[in-house]
Structures are given as structure tokens and as C-alpha cells.
Design a protein around this motif. Structure first.
Motif, PDB file in Angstrom:
ATOM      1  N   VAL A 222       0.841  -1.203   0.000  1.00 38.07           N
ATOM      2  CA  VAL A 222       0.000   0.000   0.000  1.00 38.07           C
ATOM      3  C   VAL A 222       0.876   1.253   0.000  1.00 38.07           C
ATOM      4  O   VAL A 222       0.642   2.186  -0.768  1.00 38.07           O
ATOM      5  CB  VAL A 222      -0.946   0.000   1.221  1.00 38.07           C
ATOM      6  N   SER A 223       1.928   1.249   0.841  1.00 33.56           N
ATOM      7  CA  SER A 223       2.794   2.440   0.886  1.00 33.56           C
ATOM      8  C   SER A 223       3.477   2.650  -0.451  1.00 33.56           C
ATOM      9  O   SER A 223       3.619   3.780  -0.909  1.00 33.56           O
ATOM     10  CB  SER A 223       3.862   2.298   1.965  1.00 33.56           C
ATOM     11  N   THR A 224       3.930   1.549  -1.060  1.00 39.43           N
ATOM     12  CA  THR A 224       4.599   1.692  -2.353  1.00 39.43           C
ATOM     13  C   THR A 224       3.653   2.349  -3.355  1.00 39.43           C
ATOM     14  O   THR A 224       4.037   3.284  -4.062  1.00 39.43           O
ATOM     15  CB  THR A 224       5.057   0.325  -2.892  1.00 39.43           C
ATOM     16  N   ILE A 225       2.410   1.869  -3.378  1.00 39.22           N
ATOM     17  CA  ILE A 225       1.452   2.443  -4.324  1.00 39.22           C
ATOM     18  C   ILE A 225       1.228   3.921  -4.011  1.00 39.22           C
ATOM     19  O   ILE A 225       1.219   4.769  -4.909  1.00 39.22           O
ATOM     20  CB  ILE A 225       0.117   1.666  -4.283  1.00 39.22           C
ATOM     21  N   ALA A 226       1.113   4.238  -2.720  1.00 41.47           N
ATOM     22  CA  ALA A 226       0.902   5.634  -2.353  1.00 41.47           C
ATOM     23  C   ALA A 226       2.083   6.500  -2.771  1.00 41.47           C
ATOM     24  O   ALA A 226       1.907   7.556  -3.379  1.00 41.47           O
ATOM     25  CB  ALA A 226       0.669   5.749  -0.847  1.00 41.47           C
ATOM     26  N   PHE A 227       3.303   6.021  -2.476  1.00 44.56           N
ATOM     27  CA  PHE A 227       4.501   6.768  -2.902  1.00 44.56           C
ATOM     28  C   PHE A 227       4.494   6.982  -4.398  1.00 44.56           C
ATOM     29  O   PHE A 227       4.756   8.060  -4.907  1.00 44.56           O
ATOM     30  CB  PHE A 227       5.779   5.978  -2.595  1.00 44.56           C
ATOM     31  N   MET A 228       4.211   5.893  -5.099  1.00 42.33           N
ATOM     32  CA  MET A 228       4.284   5.932  -6.551  1.00 42.33           C
ATOM     33  C   MET A 228       3.290   6.934  -7.117  1.00 42.33           C
ATOM     34  O   MET A 228       3.624   7.724  -7.984  1.00 42.33           O
ATOM     35  CB  MET A 228       3.960   4.554  -7.140  1.00 42.33           C
ATOM     36  N   SER A 229       2.050   6.877  -6.602  1.00 43.80           N
ATOM     37  CA  SER A 229       1.054   7.750  -7.213  1.00 43.80           C
ATOM     38  C   SER A 229       1.364   9.206  -6.893  1.00 43.80           C
ATOM     39  O   SER A 229       1.342  10.057  -7.780  1.00 43.80           O
ATOM     40  CB  SER A 229      -0.353   7.366  -6.776  1.00 43.80           C
ATOM     41  N   VAL A 230       1.695   9.469  -5.620  1.00 46.70           N
ATOM     42  CA  VAL A 230       1.989  10.860  -5.284  1.00 46.70           C
ATOM     43  C   VAL A 230       3.233  11.343  -6.022  1.00 46.70           C
ATOM     44  O   VAL A 230       3.261  12.448  -6.558  1.00 46.70           O
ATOM     45  CB  VAL A 230       2.144  11.026  -3.763  1.00 46.70           C
ATOM     46  N   GLY A 231       4.254  10.476  -6.075  1.00 46.75           N
ATOM     47  CA  GLY A 231       5.485  10.853  -6.763  1.00 46.75           C
ATOM     48  C   GLY A 231       5.240  11.129  -8.238  1.00 46.75           C
ATOM     49  O   GLY A 231       5.711  12.122  -8.789  1.00 46.75           O
ATOM     50  N   THR A 232       4.465  10.259  -8.873  1.00 45.85           N
ATOM     51  CA  THR A 232       4.171  10.429 -10.290  1.00 45.85           C
ATOM     52  C   THR A 232       3.424  11.738 -10.522  1.00 45.85           C
ATOM     53  O   THR A 232       3.765  12.510 -11.423  1.00 45.85           O
ATOM     54  CB  THR A 232       3.301   9.280 -10.800  1.00 45.85           C
ATOM     55  N   LEU A 233       2.440  11.990  -9.671  1.00 47.11           N
ATOM     56  CA  LEU A 233       1.647  13.192  -9.840  1.00 47.11           C
ATOM     57  C   LEU A 233       2.494  14.436  -9.608  1.00 47.11           C
ATOM     58  O   LEU A 233       2.412  15.410 -10.353  1.00 47.11           O
ATOM     59  CB  LEU A 233       0.462  13.174  -8.886  1.00 47.11           C
ATOM     60  N   ALA A 234       3.351  14.362  -8.580  1.00 45.49           N
ATOM     61  CA  ALA A 234       4.217  15.507  -8.313  1.00 45.49           C
ATOM     62  C   ALA A 234       5.120  15.758  -9.509  1.00 45.49           C
ATOM     63  O   ALA A 234       5.375  16.902  -9.885  1.00 45.49           O
ATOM     64  CB  ALA A 234       5.043  15.257  -7.062  1.00 45.49           C
TER      65      ALA A 234
END
Lengths: 257, 647
Positions: free
Chosen positions: B288-300
Motif C-alpha cells: 500500500v505504501s509503495t502504491i501511495a509513494f508511486m502515485s503521489v510521486g508520479t503526480l508531483a
């Protein structure tokens, strides 16, 4: 004889919503090498007394000296160090740590003090024959019988060669055979190592292994008797005092061998 | 006391235990409600961006809902297991199983209704604020607060049904075997966990392979890896937590010099129990954390793409026309008119682009007049360049191609017009949007350029008129040339775009759409990440709570044996830190490698680096996690000490 435990006029009052006087002007001494039992009805203050000697509780009034040290004058940290170096504990619930093996449970007090691995292994090797745990060293507590577990706990209490062992109903959860083994083990330690043992117990048979039995009632001194030639007669005398003492006692189970 | 009162008091008097669970539920209800407020907003109608916003919020709601389902199930189970002793006593006293189920149902519904009420209430209070943020991002005129039954109905309906479902299913989690087992409760724990050596090594192997692939990936492979890597890494992570880590700990235990040192004996063995009990939870938290990091990072990183947009589009408006275009004058007049109407200052430069073929490379080359280029450069504030007759410069199609082209010297001849050229170096300033003039462009001296025009006189040539509007306030041009833009877009959709005689580009308009989209996605993503974040923290808290009684007892014994306060604290630290930061660390590692391969895509797409955005996101999450760790450790210590001190 040197006095290792010296309690003078101890009073302990628990103050919460209801004030309770657990101990009242109780004095108690234990000499080096003595094996003492403390008996009394439920709620008589036995465990409170043992907690005072264990330095985990402080009296409201009165003075305590343990091995020449006044616990009240030490900091919490110093008290912890004092307990780990000079006192040994045996509990009714045994309280082994379930995730540690027998051997690890036994060396626990030593590891806390940062002893070398060689020295720890040497001490374990010395102890296990006496404890009859040689084959069980790598077992987890879940795999042990009650008697084996309590022997492990005694090993934990002995490994740092304490001057004083405090036992709270050590045979309370054991069957008669295991109880006998444990009591004989404690007697042997007391005789050979000259370790002082203070044991709280309900069981007159357990008490009959001791040198002296102290009876307390409602937090006050009630009586005191010394052992004599034969354990059988000592046991009878203990029963006599208990019957005078009243209270709730399961004296029915006579399983003296 | 009625049965209902009993259920009520159970919850209210256990509020400390229920607090974290309640808070996390309230928060997810609140976020869900905010999303639905926007979803049903009457001011939002069918324009592209709004549609997009609604779609984004809708998807976010779905994700949130699914996640909440998992979260509630997991927490409920942890709770009921922790209270097994209490249930044992109740059953012992003669409560029927049916009544127990009803009790749990009522308790769960009480919490459910409470958190729904509080969540929607808070949501409604904060919705004005939420609208303000969204309005800033989406740049809508105004989003007034409104009162409608729809968002309430959606939120309450969704969560009420969820809580009812859980209340019915929850009693299944209680193992109703023998009452005596329930009363003892804790004894069920086992300390013998089977560890598979093979899976242990396989876990490391899979992770190493995935990391290696992610690092070594290239442009061609990356798409295929997107299918292969996630399952590989997921399986690897699972084995890593269930087998590799315990295997490593076992190895560690073999060395007594390391293991039998001070309180390490305790901290390692405690830690090991935690790691094994929680292996599955760690796995879930990591993913879950990986997905959260990934999505926020991608969006940023998409936001950073928007901020670099201006560099890639230095012109305000671009109109390109073929010579056959009859609407050319009309369109230019229209654009100028509209710019004046909006009160925007501008300057217009007209450039002619002629397509020739180079004898050197045999490929098409677009040529520009250096006087035209200098005029435009002057408007943009760059110094003019000088070219002698016979000299030429490359015009780099993108920023990054400058370096490469500047080192080249080419002697060539334009085939159609017979003009000899020596191309030496490249034009240093960025005047045009990337590739808007052509892929292969050179700037000629005006005498040579005339010569080309003369030589081509009467022949059929392909030439373009390039109108470059320089608008200093380029972000305000989104209303300019909308009709032309729409025509271009329509023809593009209906037929192949090659038939159109002109092209129009409005970077201001594109920018506003891109920026809005990305900021909105980022905002949605951050809110979701907030929910994930709270929930993972509560998972850990529940897990601690379920074993609290045992831990208390353990530490009580240890205190008596002479464990100092400091050692107790250190042991608890060593026990808690891995719980918080181990899955976290693995997730960080996972996402770092994932971003390494994503960077390859970014490089190909837009030549931007996402390192900066990513670092900010990761640092932010780490700080939050640290705060959370301290909060929960504080609560845990209070619980543990609570009884210990009375000994």
C-alpha cells in the motif's frame, strides 16, 4: 550470623478510593543462609511483604535493610541494578519468556549485565546438571512440563549467584511430584550455596522444608516456629498454628512422603 | 441496565481503545463526503476539465471505499481477538451465542453510525474550505456552498451498508470453540513458525532481479517490464517478509557473541516475534505504501512537467499556414483583434519557412532567414546573431539537442536551389516550441535566403508562413483563438490532419488544461495518501493493542528481574521501530527503483528529472511517519507502564 534482611516496624498503607492497611508494624529478620517460609491467610499481607523485600514496593513507614542496603535511598535505576545482581526471583506463574529457549531464559540476567559469552556458558554448564535440564536446553517453554519450567525459572534465579532468593508460591501451580522436586532443589541450593531463601506459600508441606516459618495475619506478626528433627512433626506443628490462624486454607491434601 | 445500554457502555467506556479506529473511520468518511460534495456540485457542468475532475473524484471514491472495506475488516478482527477474554467471560456467565452476536452488532453499529455522523458533519463544515482549494486549482469562477441530499445520501448509504455488512460478519472472527480457550485467550500464541529456506532465498532473489531489471531498463523494454515487474516484486516482497527475514534472524541468533549481548537477547527475540506475527501485515503495508509513494510521486512529477512547460513553449501563440491557405489573413486579423479585446500586449513576427533537401544528408531541411530570426529574438529579449554569406546555423529542435549540434560542422548544398552552405554550430537561444518549425532546421544569411527564393522562382516549392505571437502574459491567452482551436481539434478528430491548410497552437490554453489536470490529480492523490497513511498507522496500533496484555505481563516480570527504565525504553524502541519503519523502508526502496525505471519514460517524453519532486514527497512522508511513531510509542509506553509501576 549476618542479617541479610532486616525489616523494622514496617507499615504499608495503600491509598486509593478505599484506604487499606496491608502491613502494620511488622518486624522481620532473615539471617544469611536461612530458608524461611511466610504463611498466612489470603489477604494477610504475605505478597506485600515479599514485594517490600523484593524492592519493588516501598513501605509507608518503617525501615528496610537488605544486605546492608536501604532500598528507599536508592534511585529506581540503582534498584533495578541491585535486583538483577543480588536478588533471585521465583514466581507462581513461573513467568518464563515464551520466545526464549530454556538456556536463553536462564542466562537472561547475565546478558543484561553484559557478561562474556564464555563465562555465561560456563555457568550454565555448572547449573544444568543440578537442574536436570541438560536435554532441554534448546526447547521453548511451551514444550516443557510445569516442573521443568519451574526448574528453568529457578535456574534463572540462581545463575547470577544471588545472596537472596525470593519465591512467591513456587509450587502453587505444580503437581505433587514436581512440587517435591522443586522444594528439594531449593533445599539443596540453600544447604550447598548457603543462599538465603524467603518463600511465601500456602502449602504446609512446602513450608515444612524450611528452617523457620513466619505466620502473619491481617498484616501483623502472628507466630513463628522453627523446624525440629523430623519434618513430619514440623508439618504437624505448622498445621496446628494454621488451625489457630483460621482463614481459608486447603490443609486437607496431606501428601507427605 | 438494558442490553442496549450494556452495548453502549461497552463502547463508551472503552473509548481509548476505540479512538484510533474511530478516528480513521471518521477521516475516511469525511474525505469520501468531500469528494461526493464535489461530485454532485450544481455549478459543475459538462466542460472538459470539470468532467475530468468529476471522473478523478469518482475513481478516488471507489479506491477509498475498497480500501476502507479492507481496513474495517482487519481492524474489527484485531479488536475482537483482543477482547476474546471478555467474550469468554460473557459466554461463561451464560450469554447465548446469538446474544453475543447481537452485542457485537450493536457495538459496531454504534461506532459506525457515530463515525458516519461525525465524518459527514466535519465534511460539511470543511466543504467550503475544500471548494476554495479546488477552485484555486481548477480555476473555476466560483463554487458556492450548496445543500443537497445527494452527497449525504451517497456517503451515508455507502458507509452504512458497509458497517452493517461488517457488523454481521464480525462475529465470525471470534473463535467460539471452548469457552475456557477464550478466557485464557493469550495462550493460543505459538512461537514455532515454520520457515522455508527455499522461499527465503527465493524472496531475496526475486527482489534482486526486479531491482536489477528496473535499474537496467531501457526505453524499448520498459513497457514490457511494467507487466512483468509488479507481480515479481510483490511475490518477492511476500517471501521476503514471511521467510527471508526470519531466516536472517535465525542466522543472527546463532552467533552468541552478537545475540547474548546486554538487552539484545530481549530486543532481538521480541522483535523476531513481532516480525513473524506481522509478516502479512508488513507485506500489505509495504505494498500500500509503495502504491501511495508511486502515485503521489508520479503526480508531483507531472506538476513539474507543467512548470517546465514554459521553457518548452516560449511563444504566446503560434499560427502556421501553407501558401495555399485562403483564411490566413482572416485568421491573423481575428487573433490580433481578440488579443486587443482582452487587452493583452503582444508583438507579431512573421517568418517564412522553406523546405529544401540537403545534399549532405539527403533529407528534408527547413530554412529560415536570419533577419526574421533576429527580429523575433529581439522581441523575446535575446541579442541578434551575425551570419556571413555562405554561413548557416542549425536551429536545435529541442533544448537538449543544442550541445550536440553546436559541435558539428557540415558543408552541404541545398539541392533544389543550388546554394552552397557551410553549417557551423547551432543557434543558442530557444525561440520556438520544440519541433514546431521542423525537425531539421537551419538559419541562413539573408543574402543566401534571397538567393534561394530567386532560384526557386517559378518552381513548385513547399513553404510555410510562421506567425509567432509573443505575448508576455502568456497564461492569459486561453480565450484567444478558441474558434480556430476548435476547428483544428475537430478536423483532427474527423479526418486526418494533413488536409488542413493551417495549424494553430495556443500554449496558454494547453498549459491551463495540463496544469489543472495535474494539480487536481495531485490533490486527489494526496487526500488518498492521507487516508492510507492514517490507516496503516492504525493497523500497527491495533496490532500492538491486541498483544498489550501479554506485553504488560512480560515487562512486569522483566522489571522485577531488574530491567532498568532505560533498558525497557530501548527494548520497546527496538520493537516498535521495525514495525513502523521496516515496511516503510522496503516501500521506499521499491518506489525508488520503480522511479528509476519511470525516469526512463520521462526522459523519453519530456526530458525532465523527477528526482527533486520525489525527494520532497518522500521526505514529507518520512517526517509524518516519524511524528506518528512518536505519538503511538507514547501511547504504548503509557499503557505498558500503567500497570508495571503498581507492582
Amino acid at each position: 550470623m549476618k542479617q541479610i534482611v532486616k525489616l523494622t516496624e514496617i507499615t504499608k498503607i495503600y491509598e486509593s478510593k478505599v484506604m487499606k492497611r496491608a502491613l502494620n508494624r511488622l518486624s522481620f529478620n532473615a539471617e544469611e543462609g536461612e530458608f524461611i517460609a511466610i504463611m498466612g491467610p489470603s489477604g494477610s499481607g504475605k505478597t506485600t511483604l515479599l514485594n517490600m523485600i523484593s524492592t519493588v514496593d516501598m513501605p509507608t513507614y518503617g525501615e528496610i535493610l537488605i544486605d546492608g542496603i536501604e532500598p528507599a535511598k536508592l534511585s529506581k535505576n540503582e534498584l533495578a541494578l541491585f535486583r538483577r545482581r543480588h536478588l533471585g526471583f521465583v514466581f507462581q506463574e513461573i513467568n518464563l519468556l515464551n520466545m526464549l529457549t530454556v538456556e536463553e531464559n536462564i542466562v537472561l540476567p547475565l546478558t543484561l549485565d553484559g557478561m562474556s559469552v564464555e563465562e555465561m556458558e560456563k555457568r550454565v554448564a555448572e547449573l544444568i546438571c543440578k537442574l536436570e535440564l541438560k536435554e532441554l536446553l534448546n526447547k521453548l517453554p511451551d514444550e516443557l512440563s510445569g516442573g521443568q519450567a519451574q526448574r528453568t525459572a529457578i535456574g534463572r534465579a540462581l545463575i547470577h549467584r544471588p545472596k537472596l532468593i525470593l519465591a512467591d508460591e513456587p509450587t502453587g501451580n505444580l503437581d505433587s511430584k514436581s512440587a517435591k522436586d522443586v522444594l528439594e532443589l531449593l533445599t539443596e541450593v540453600n544447604e550447598n550455596e548457603k543462599t538465603t531463601i524467603v518463600m511465601v506459600t500456602h502449602d504446609p508441606i512446602a513450608a515444612s522444608y524450611c528452617d523457620r516459618v513466619l505466620f502473619i495475619k491481617d498484616g501483623e506478626f502472628f507466630n513463628e516456629i522453627y523446624k525440629d528433627e523430623r519434618r513430619q512433626t514440623f508439618y504437624q506443628r505448622i498445621l496446628n498454628v494454621l488451625s489457630l490462624l483460621g482463614g481459608h486454607h486447603d490443609v486437607s491434601t496431606v501428601r507427605l512422603s | 441496565m438494558t442490553f442496549r445500554q450494556f452495548a453502549y457502555r461497552n463502547v463508551v467506556r472503552n473509548r481509548r481503545i476505540y479512538a484510533a479506529f474511530f478516528m480513521a473511520s471518521v477521516f475516511s468518511v469525511m474525505v469520501f463526503f468531500l469528494y461526493s460534495m464535489l461530485l454532485f456540485h450544481p455549478a459543475i457542468e459538462d466542460r472538459f476539465v470539470q468532467e475530468f475532475a468529476v471522473l478523478g473524484m469518482g475513481i478516488a471514491e471507489l479506491i477509498l471505499y475498497v480500501f476502507t472495506v479492507f481496513f474495517l475488516f482487519y481492524s474489527m478482527r484485531a479488536f475482537l481477538q483482543a477482547r476474546s477474554k471478555e467474550f469468554g467471560v460473557l459466554l461463561h456467565l451464560g450469554m447465548e451465542k446469538r446474544q453475543l452476536n447481537r452485542l457485537i452488532f450493536m457495538e459496531t453499529m454504534l461506532i459506525g453510525v457515530g463515525s458516519i455522523g461525525m465524518g459527514t458533519g466535519l465534511g460539511f463544515v470543511f466543504s467550503k474550505f475544500f471548494f476554495m482549494i479546488v477552485r484555486e486549482i481548477v480555476m473555476l469562477p466560483t463554487l458556492p456552498l450548496y445543500l443537497s441530499w445527494q452527497p449525504f445520501a451517497l456517503t451515508i448509504g455507502a458507509f452504512l451498508s458497509l458497517f452493517i455488512l461488517i457488523s454481521f460478519i464480525a462475529p465470525v472472527f471470534i473463535k467460539t470453540g471452548k469457552v475456557i480457550d477464550l478466557i485464557r485467550g493469550e495462550n493460543e500464541e505459538t512461537y514455532e513458525y515454520p520457515v522455508s529456506r527455499v522461499r527465503g532465498y527465493l524472496g531475496v532473489l526475486l527482489l534482486v532481479i526486479s531491482y536489477a531489471l528496473a535499474t537496467l531498463t531501457s526505453n524499448e523494454l520498459v513497457i514490457r517490464l511494467f507487466i512483468l515487474l509488479p507481480p515479481l516484486a510483490t511475490l518477492g516482497t511476500y517471501y521476503f517478509f514471511t521467510d527471508t527475514v526470519p531466516l536472517f534472524m535465525q542466522k543472527l541468533k546463532l552467533s552468541r557473541k552478537v545475540y547474548w549481548k546486554n538487552y539484545r537477547l530481549l530486543s532481538i527475540s521480541f522483535g523476531m516475534i513481532r516480525l513473524r506475527e506481522n509478516a502479512r501485515m508488513f507485506f500489505i503495508v509495504t505494498i500500500v505504501s509503495t502504491i501511495a509513494f508511486m502515485s503521489v510521486g508520479t503526480l508531483a512529477s507531472l506538476t513539474s512537467f507543467a512548470s517546465q512547460y514554459r521553457e518548452m513553449n516560449p511563444l504566446g501563440l503560434v499560427y502556421i499556414s501553407t501558401l495555399q491557405n485562403e483564411q490566413e489573413d482572416k485568421h491573423i486579423a481575428q487573433l490580433e483583434e481578440e488579443l486587443k479585446e482582452e487587452g493583452l500586449a503582444y508583438s507579431l513576427t512573421k517568418l517564412q519557412i522553406i523546405t529544401q533537401h540537403s545534399s549532405f544528408s539527403e533529407s528534408a531541411v527547413s530554412i529560415l532567414n536570419h533577419k526574421d530570426v533576429n527580429q523575433l529574438a529581439g522581441e523575446l529579449g535575446y541579442p541578434p546573431i551575425h551570419l556571413e554569406k555562405g554561413e548557416a546555423l542549425f536551429l536545435p529542435p529541442t533544448n537538449s539537442s543544442y550541445q550536440n549540434l553546436n559541435e558539428r560542422i557540415v558543408i552541404t548544398k541545398l539541392k533544389e536551389s543550388d546554394v552552397d552552405l557551410k553549417i557551423d554550430g547551432a543557434y543558442p537561444y530557444h525561440l520556438f516550441p520544440s519541433y514546431s518549425v521542423g525537425r531539421n532546421v537551419i538559419i541562413l544569411n539573408s543574402l543566401d535566403y534571397r538567393q534561394v527564393q530567386l532560384n526557386l522562382m517559378g518552381k513548385e516549392t513547399s513553404a510555410l508562413n510562421y506567425y509567432a505571437f509573443h505575448v508576455p502574459q502568456w497564461q492569459k491567452t486561453k480565450e484567444i483563438g478558441l474558434s480556430i482551436h476548435d476547428t483544428v481539434a475537430e478536423t483532427f478528430l474527423i479526418e486526418s490532419s494533413g488536409n488542413l491548410e493551417y495549424a494553430f497552437d495556443n500554449p496558454g490554453l494547453s498549459y491551463s488544461i495540463i496544469r489543472m489536470t495535474f494539480s487536481l490529480l495531485l490533490f486527489i492523490g494526496l487526500l488518498l495518501a492521507g487516508v492510507f497513511f492514517l490507516a496503516t498507522g492504525s493497523f500497527i496500533y491495533f496490532q500492538l493493542y491486541t498483544t498489550l496484555e501479554q506485553d504488560r505481563k512480560r515487562f512486569e516480570t522483566l522489571r522485577r528481574l531488574g530491567l532498568t527504565e532505560l533498558e525497557l525504553k530501548k527494548i520497546i524502541n527496538r520493537q516498535l521501530i521495525p514495525q513502523f519503519f521496516f515496511p516503510w523502508g522496503v516501500a521506499l526502496l521499491h518506489s525508488s527503483f520503480a522511479f528509476l525505471s519511470l525516469q526512463v519514460i520521462w526522459d523519453a517524453l519530456a526530458e525532465i528529472s523527477i528526482v527533486k519532486e520525489l525527494s520532497i514527497v518522500l521526505i514529507g512522508f518520512t517526517i509524518l511517519q516519524l511524528m506518528y511513531f512518536h505519538l503511538i510509542r507514547w501511547r504504548y509506553l503509557v499503557h505498558i507502564r500503567g500497570t508495571v509501576q503498581k507492582v
